[in-house]
Design an enzyme around this catalytic site. Structure first.
Site, mmCIF file in Angstrom:
data_model
loop_
_atom_site.group_PDB
_atom_site.id
_atom_site.type_symbol
_atom_site.label_atom_id
_atom_site.label_comp_id
_atom_site.label_asym_id
_atom_site.label_seq_id
_atom_site.Cartn_x
_atom_site.Cartn_y
_atom_site.Cartn_z
ATOM 1 N N HIS A 92 1.020 -1.129 0.152
ATOM 2 C CA HIS A 92 -0.018 -0.015 -0.006
ATOM 3 C C HIS A 92 0.874 0.907 0.065
ATOM 4 O O HIS A 92 1.733 1.352 0.773
ATOM 5 C CB HIS A 92 -0.740 0.111 1.270
ATOM 6 C CG HIS A 92 -1.566 1.241 1.524
ATOM 7 N ND1 HIS A 92 -2.171 1.990 0.638
ATOM 8 C CD2 HIS A 92 -1.554 2.086 2.465
ATOM 9 C CE1 HIS A 92 -2.736 3.057 1.019
ATOM 10 N NE2 HIS A 92 -2.222 3.142 2.285
ATOM 11 N N HIS A 94 1.352 5.676 -0.888
ATOM 12 C CA HIS A 94 0.471 7.173 -1.022
ATOM 13 C C HIS A 94 1.347 7.843 -2.229
ATOM 14 O O HIS A 94 1.642 8.681 -2.385
ATOM 15 C CB HIS A 94 0.380 7.831 0.042
ATOM 16 C CG HIS A 94 -0.297 7.554 1.126
ATOM 17 N ND1 HIS A 94 0.008 8.016 2.318
ATOM 18 C CD2 HIS A 94 -0.981 6.298 1.447
ATOM 19 C CE1 HIS A 94 -0.764 7.300 3.487
ATOM 20 N NE2 HIS A 94 -1.355 6.461 2.838
ATOM 21 N N TYR A 119 1.425 -4.232 -20.243
ATOM 22 C CA TYR A 119 2.052 -4.436 -18.843
ATOM 23 C C TYR A 119 0.910 -4.064 -17.892
ATOM 24 O O TYR A 119 0.823 -4.593 -16.820
ATOM 25 C CB TYR A 119 3.169 -4.012 -18.781
ATOM 26 C CG TYR A 119 4.399 -4.790 -19.325
ATOM 27 C CD1 TYR A 119 4.732 -6.026 -18.744
ATOM 28 C CD2 TYR A 119 4.837 -4.469 -20.614
ATOM 29 C CE1 TYR A 119 5.517 -6.601 -19.421
ATOM 30 C CE2 TYR A 119 5.640 -5.402 -21.417
ATOM 31 C CZ TYR A 119 6.041 -6.254 -20.843
ATOM 32 O OH TYR A 119 6.968 -7.356 -21.281
HETATM 33 ZN ZN LIG Z 1 -2.545 4.756 3.441
#
Ligand SMILES: [Zn+2]
Length: 212
Positions: A92, A94, A119
């Site tokens: 994860h 940002h 891709y």
């Molecule tokens: Zn986050």
């Protein structure tokens, strides 16, 4: 891979992502399944400076077994592991470009980005948008759980991507592909683009099916 090697791989992956600008400050988190449960980057840790010995070792049901306190976003990872038994790692971030795309009001929430390249289709495929929830809201976990049934990659509105893979290298390759595709998409804003057509996408999906 044994747990010690997996710890090293998580730290190396975090450093590589951080050094190349895919993450900043203490944002982002990485996890991978191991025999005892799953390993996760600790809360307030910088992905560029992870200590393999201090990663949070989590049980299958999301309790801390040992190591530093886990990322506050542990529930994102837990929702995916509980929903998708075939997925072994979650990244994860940002990331700037994918987060920018998560702010656009006029995208298709069922599949945010067009199939710009082969891709992207092979590594991401479909990218559902999960609505915005404030940090720490457990309703976000349920929304991610629902979206993860449809895709191994989801985009959190006004936040960033959560991408899973069979293993850590697959998840990392996929999240990097997503960030670069988001960058292309933003560069092409306002231009007349020619994404892959449905037959080209179907051909790729048949040859490179998404992870189970
Ligand atoms: Zn986050």
């Amino acid at each position: 891979m044994n747990e010690a090697d997996l710890r090293d791989q998580i730290a190396e992956t975090g450093a590589a992502l951080y050094q190349r600008g895919y993450t900043h400050g203490s944002t982002g988190n990485i996890s991978a399944r191991c025999d005892a449960g799953w390993l996760l980057t600790p809360t307030n840790s910088c992905l560029g400076r992870l200590d393999p010995a201090r990663l949070s070792l989590m049980s299958a049901d999301g309790r801390l077994i040992s190591g530093d306190p886990p990322s506050k976003e542990a529930f994102l990872h837990l929702a995916i592991y509980q929903e998708r038994s075939g997925l072994g790692a979650v990244v994860h971030l940002h990331g700037t470009h994918s987060t920018a795309v998560s702010l656009l009001a006029d995208v298709d929430p069922a599949d945010v980005l067009p199939p710009l390249t082969a891709y992207y289709v092979m590594r991401i495929g479909r990218l559902p948008l999960v609505p915005y929830f404030k940090p720490g809201d457990v309703a976000l976990a349920e929304a991610v759980r629902t979206a993860a049934r449809l895709s191994h990659a989801v985009l959190l509105a006004n936040h960033g991507p959560v991408v899973a893979g069979v293993g850590l290298s697959a998840a990392t390759d996929a999240v990097e592909e997503l960030e670069q595709t988001a960058r292309l998409f933003l560069m092409l804003e306002g231009r007349n683009i020619r994404p892959l057509d449905p037959a080209q996408v179907a051909e790729l999906r048949a040859a490179f099916p998404p992870p189970k």
